[in-house]
Structure formats: structure tokens, C-alpha cells
Design a protein around this motif. Structure first.
Motif, PDB file in Angstrom:
ATOM      1  N   VAL A  97       0.914  -0.912   0.088  1.00  0.00           N
ATOM      2  CA  VAL A  97      -0.320  -0.261   0.234  1.00  0.00           C
ATOM      3  C   VAL A  97       0.627   1.179  -0.002  1.00  0.00           C
ATOM      4  CG1 VAL A  97      -1.497   1.809   1.041  1.00  0.00           C
ATOM      5  CG2 VAL A  97      -1.694  -1.017   1.687  1.00  0.00           C
ATOM      6  N   THR A  98       2.110   1.165   0.867  1.00  0.00           N
ATOM      7  CA  THR A  98       3.055   2.369   0.714  1.00  0.00           C
ATOM      8  C   THR A  98       3.549   2.419  -0.718  1.00  0.00           C
ATOM      9  OG1 THR A  98       3.592   1.780   3.306  1.00  0.00           O
ATOM     10  CG2 THR A  98       5.081   3.020   2.222  1.00  0.00           C
ATOM     11  N   ALA A  99       3.909   1.439  -0.864  1.00  0.00           N
ATOM     12  CA  ALA A  99       4.777   1.038  -2.586  1.00  0.00           C
ATOM     13  C   ALA A  99       3.406   2.274  -3.097  1.00  0.00           C
ATOM     14  CB  ALA A  99       5.400   0.306  -2.478  1.00  0.00           C
ATOM     15  N   TYR A 100       2.143   2.174  -3.226  1.00  0.00           N
ATOM     16  CA  TYR A 100       1.321   2.111  -4.195  1.00  0.00           C
ATOM     17  C   TYR A 100       0.980   3.468  -4.619  1.00  0.00           C
ATOM     18  CZ  TYR A 100      -2.911   2.419  -6.943  1.00  0.00           C
ATOM     19  OH  TYR A 100      -4.298   2.508  -7.906  1.00  0.00           O
ATOM     20  N   GLY A 101       1.148   4.124  -3.074  1.00  0.00           N
ATOM     21  CA  GLY A 101       0.502   5.136  -2.385  1.00  0.00           C
ATOM     22  C   GLY A 101       2.211   6.280  -3.117  1.00  0.00           C
ATOM     23  N   VAL A 102       2.733   5.963  -3.131  1.00  0.00           N
ATOM     24  CA  VAL A 102       3.778   7.013  -2.929  1.00  0.00           C
ATOM     25  C   VAL A 102       3.682   7.048  -4.909  1.00  0.00           C
ATOM     26  CG1 VAL A 102       6.941   6.656  -3.098  1.00  0.00           C
ATOM     27  CG2 VAL A 102       5.462   6.425  -0.699  1.00  0.00           C
ATOM     28  N   ASN A 103       3.888   5.793  -5.373  1.00  0.00           N
ATOM     29  CA  ASN A 103       4.114   5.708  -7.438  1.00  0.00           C
ATOM     30  C   ASN A 103       2.979   6.476  -7.483  1.00  0.00           C
ATOM     31  OD1 ASN A 103       6.610   4.421  -7.112  1.00  0.00           O
ATOM     32  ND2 ASN A 103       5.609   2.023  -6.950  1.00  0.00           N
ATOM     33  N   GLU A 104       1.714   6.537  -7.083  1.00  0.00           N
ATOM     34  CA  GLU A 104       0.521   7.380  -7.195  1.00  0.00           C
ATOM     35  C   GLU A 104       0.411   8.885  -7.025  1.00  0.00           C
ATOM     36  OE1 GLU A 104      -1.641   6.263  -9.225  1.00  0.00           O
ATOM     37  OE2 GLU A 104      -0.577   4.738  -9.664  1.00  0.00           O
TER      38      GLU A 104
END
Length: 372
Positions: free
Chosen positions: A90-97
């Protein structure tokens, strides 16, 4: 005379090694010194030491969540690593978005917590064995699921997210900045967990762990508190997943592997089940022991860790956190043994009063014979 000596000796106060620690000013002084040391440490330690301490903080939070559901709640949870991995993704997805980092942290906490809530609502009514089987399935299902959802997770290659580099205005290196992030979030997590287990919810959870029938008779719902404990554990798993991305900035399906979940369980047992401090010790064990065993012989890493686990279970069933308590008990036992020895010696000593019997009557008999 002997009785009074025995009573006096047995009532002698025993030395209390932990008495000074019970004074508030001593505890506050120790706390202040620890805080100061943690603030200064990343500025003087080398990069490798900082990175090691960061990883200890990450896994200490994961063990903390596991300790709440197992150590304090008495439930079986063999899938804590799933929630860590979910929080990391979730952290990786939010940062990349391009999400705001505060929103990323909230999502990394709430999404694993909601997932844990849904799982607990279904499994908590089925009993301990059912919860164990469900939690075993979490990392087993999570690994292939992460590989299939490649658009979100990056598939087998994993995904990266760089967001924890030190800002220029801080003048810090990246490892120092990451240390402070993990320290701040980890400290808040441990403080909240301590307040929870020491408050009314923690006391109710302890009653449920001890005897569910007694808890029901007291108006405490075992089902409700089991679900609550599992949800909080999942939330802390998400927090540790966010911190994992702060430290590593990369995650893959390997993060969710079942072997890591068993290692977390072993770390909780060795650190001390049902102990906040034991969670911190467990995090240190999770990071440091594999490094030490790899230095000895990489081929015997798993065997060495198994031996360490068996030794701690046999010698210290309460975990490493119980070591000071065991030492104090042994010290008191030896002190009590010496006191009993003194009392026994006083009890068996010959009386010191006036002589009686034939020796006392000897002079009187001699005088009577002389007068005769």
C-alpha cells in the motif's frame, strides 16, 4: 530465647534489587537518558549500525502487533507477515501514485486493519484452531496473489518507492533521517500499545485470555475482544509495513513468505510473550541473530536459530524479558536460604539460661552430705 531469635531472623527484610526502579524520578531519569541517547545515536554511529537499528525498529513494531493478539489475547496468529507485506505494498502504491505521505501512512495503517477486521469477524467464532488455519493461509495465498496483481505490485520483480531520502534542509544523511522517522512512529506505536494493554480494554482482554466463561459472566464479550485484538495486531502490521518501505524502499512477494511469519513468531516467544519490552527484544532478535549465525556458518543458520530457540524455551520460558526477574528470584532464594540457616542455627543452639539437672543440684547435695 531460640523462638524469638527464629522469629526475628525470619522477619528480616529481604533486599529488593528493583526497589530504586519503582521510584518515579528514577524511571523518568532513565527514560530521559534513553531518549537523549536515541536522538544522539544516529549522529555518531556509522551507516551500518543505523541501518541495523532501523530494521530492529521495523520488526519490533511487527512483533508488537503479534504480541497483542497472541501474548495478551491468547489467540494464534501465524500470518502477521501478511499484514506487514500488505502495508508495504500500500505504501509503495501510494508513493508511486503521488499521494501525500501522510495519506500514505494512514492508508498503510487502515487497509491492513480493515483486512484483519474482516478476517477476524469470520474466524473468531470458529475457535483457536480455525484462526490458526486461516492465518497460516494468509501468507501462503498472499505470495501468489502478489505475483498475479503485477499492475499494482510489480509481480515477481517487486516494486520500489523512494520517499524517505533526507531533505536538504535537514543536513542529515539518508540513514539518519530514516532512523528518526522509524524512531518517531515506533515510539508512538509502543506508547499506544502500552496504554491499550494497561487500560480497561487490556484488562478485559486478559480476562478473556484467562477464561472465556468467566469473561462472559462478567459481561465481557470474548468474541468482541478477540476481533479487537486481531484488528489492532493487523494495524500494527500495516505500520511496520510502512516503516519497512522507509528503511528498504523496495518490496516483493518474498516479503510475505511464510518463513518470515514463523521467524516473527519465534522472535515474539524469545523476546517475551505478553510484554511490551519483550516486543522490542524480539525485534532485536529477529535482526541480530541471523546476522550472528551467518557470521559463524551460513550453512547452519537455521539449525543455530533452532538451537537458540530451544535453549531459551527451556531456560527462560517467559522469554529474555524475564531474565532480570529470574536473577532476582535466585538472589532472594539464596538470601532466604542463608537466613533460614541462621535461624536453624539459633534454634538448635544450647540454651544459655541457668543450669538445671544434676549439675545444678550437685552443690546442694554436697552441703547436705557434709552436714550429715
Amino acid at each position: 530465647m531460640a523462638d524469638s531469635t527464629t522469629t526475628t531472623t525470619s522477619r528480616m527484610p529481604r533486599p529488593a534489587a528493583s526497589a530504586p526502579l519503582r521510584r518515579p524520578w528514577v524511571r523518568w531519569t532513565i527514560t530521559a537518558l534513553v531518549v537523549i541517547a536515541l536522538i544522539i545515536a544516529p549522529l555518531v554511529l556509522p551507516q551500518f549500525a543505523n541501518q541495523t537499528l532501523i530494521r530492529i525498529g521495523v520488526y519490533a513494531v511487527a512483533v508488537l502487533g503479534l504480541n497483542i493478539v497472541m501474548g495478551y489475547g491468547g489467540q494464534v496468529n501465524l500470518g502477521q507477515i501478511f499484514f506487514l507485506g500488505l502495508g508495504a505494498y500500500v505504501t509503495a502504491y501510494g508513493v508511486n501514485e503521488g499521494w501525500n505521505i501522510a495519506l500514505v501512512l494512514i492508508a498503510a495503517c487502515l487497509i491492513p486493519a480493515v483486512a484483519g477486521l474482516l478476517i477476524a469477524l469470520a474466524a473468531a467464532r470458529l475457535g483457536g484452531l480455525a484462526i490458526a488455519m486461516v492465518t497460516i493461509a494468509l501468507p501462503i495465498v498472499g505470495v501468489p496473489l502478489a505475483k498475479r496483481l503485477s499492475d499494482v505490485t510489480g509481480g515477481s520483480q517487486g516494486t520500489s518507492a523512494r520517499f524517505s531520502d533526507a531533505p536538504e534542509w535537514t543536513g542529515l544523511y539518508d540513514d539518519q533521517w530514516q532512523f528518526y522517522i522509524v524512531l518517531a512512529i515506533g515510539a508512538v506505536s509502543f506508547l499506544l500499545a502500552r496504554n491499550f494493554v494497561n487500560g480497561k480494554y487490556g484488562r478485559a482482554l486478559a480476562i478473556v485470555k484467562e477464561n472465556e466463561s468467566v469473561a462472559s459472566s462478567m459481561g465481557v464479550s470474548p468474541y468482541r475482544y478477540k476481533v479487537l485484538a486481531f484488528t489492532i495486531a493487523s494495524l500494527f502490521g500495516g505500520v511496520s509495513g510502512f516503516l519497512y518501505m522507509v528503511a528498504v524502499q523496495y518490496t516483493s512477494p518474498e516479503t510475505l513468505s511464510f518463513g518470515h511469519s514463523i521467524s516473527l513468531l519465534a522472535a515474539m516467544v524469545i523476546g517475551g510473550a505478553g510484554s511490551i519490552v519483550g516486543s522490542l527484544i524480539g525485534g532485536a532478535y529477529y535482526v541480530l541473530v541471523p546476522q550472528a549465525t551467518n557470521l559463524v556458518d551460513p550453512n547452519l543458520t537455521m539449525i543455530s536459530q533452532g538451537i537458540i530457540l530451544l535453549v531459551v524455551l527451556f531456560v527462560l520460558p517467559g522469554g529474555l524479558v524475564s531474565l532480570p526477574r529470574v536473577i532476582r528470584r535466585l538472589t532472594r532464594r539464596s538470601t532466604g536460604g542463608s537466613s533460614r540457616t541462621t535461624a536453624d542455627a539459633a534454634q538448635t543452639a544450647p540454651p544459655q539460661g541457668p543450669k538445671t539437672g544434676s549439675s545444678a543440684e550437685g552443690p546442694e547435695n554436697t552441703e547436705r552430705q557434709g552436714s550429715a
